[in-house]
Design an enzyme around this catalytic site. Structure first.
Site, PDB file in Angstrom:
ATOM      1  CB  SER A  37      -0.932   0.009   1.219  1.00  0.00           C
ATOM      2  OG  SER A  37      -0.197  -0.179   2.419  1.00  0.00           O
ATOM      3  CG  HIS A 243      -1.541   3.701   4.271  1.00  0.00           C
ATOM      4  ND1 HIS A 243      -2.432   3.109   5.145  1.00  0.00           N
ATOM      5  CD2 HIS A 243      -0.887   2.667   3.671  1.00  0.00           C
ATOM      6  CE1 HIS A 243      -2.320   1.805   5.084  1.00  0.00           C
ATOM      7  NE2 HIS A 243      -1.387   1.502   4.194  1.00  0.00           N
TER       8      HIS A 243
END
Length: 262
Positions: A37, A243
């Site tokens: 990711s 993230h």
């Protein structure tokens, strides 16, 4: 360096073939973006390239492609990927004509997202044991898994410039999200886990002659809860949490890769 030499050789060959009478065009770079990711673009909130893998145009591989029109990009990084997923679903994209490879991998093998989720829960939930287990896995099991991936990359594209990217520290010592309950010691130990990842990943990358780029320095001052976050805190959807956001890719990760490939 290999990609620069390849382009220069291509120019020289074309000039020789046409006696210098035409303007030569450099050969295109063939770039494969592997990984999880942190490479697919999770956290950038645009997954128009592949919604299943949360692959988007604001991820660093797509940004690099946009700035390098003579680059062919095969973007196969996928959210949630572990080393086994790279071997099963991504590595076939790397071929003898590939001359640039980037990769982030290892965080999911260590179960880092699950550890963060548990640490975010309120007292009396305690995640110290989970952090210890993850750190032990990183030190003792992850090296072998990285060897499998890096060996495959090396054998499939022995002449490629391979950039192995690390993970940033997530925290700056403050938890400003109303829905999370990280203690100071938990944030410190989670940041230490990123340091352990750096040591392990950089060591294995060096063993295969790859270039490791440390993501910790550029993200200093831009952690979760800083005034200029390059990392999302608790987010909606939840998968975007912890993230890199668009600035994290544009200002954090992209320059790391460009420092190697130009």
């Amino acid at each position: 360096m290999q990609s620069i030499i390849r382009r220069l050789v291509g120019v020289a060959a074309l000039v020789c073939a046409f006696g210098g009478g035409v303007t030569a065009t450099a050969l295109a770079d063939n770039y494969v973006a592997l990984g999880d990711s942190y490479s697919s673009g999770t956290g950038t909130r645009d997954y128009s390239l592949n919604s299943t893998c949360q692959r988007g145009p604001y991820a660093y591989p797509a940004l690099i492609k946009a700035d390098r029109p003579n680059t062919n990009l095969n973007f196969v990084a996928c959210s949630g990927a572990k080393t086994a997923d790279v071997m099963n679903n991504q590595i076939s994209a790397v071929t003898s004509t590939t001359n640039i490879v980037t990769i982030t991998i290892g965080g999911n093998d260590a179960g880092f997202s699950s550890v963060i989720t548990k640490c975010a829960e309120p007292w009396p939930v305690n995640c110290d044991g989970d952090i210890t287990t993850a750190q032990s896995f990183i030190n003792n099991t992850l090296p072998g898994r990285l060897n499998t991936v890096y060996s495959a990359i090396k054998s499939r594209a022995p002449g490629a410039t391979v950039v192995v990217l690390g993970y940033p520290r997530l925290f700056m010592g403050v938890d400003c999200n109303a829905g999370t309950f990280f203690s100071s010691s938990e944030m410190t130990r989670l940041n230490q886990t990123a340091d352990i990842m750096k040591t392990v990943i950089s060591g294995r990358a060096a063993a295969y002659g790859f270039t490791f780029k440390d993501a910790i320095p550029p993200f200093v001052g831009h952690a979760v809860c800083s005034s200029t976050e390059w990392l999302n805190g608790l987010s909606n959807p939840i998968s975007d949490s912890y993230h890199p956001n668009r600035n994290g890719h544009k200002l954090g990760y992209e320059p790391l890769v460009r420092s190697v490939i130009g």
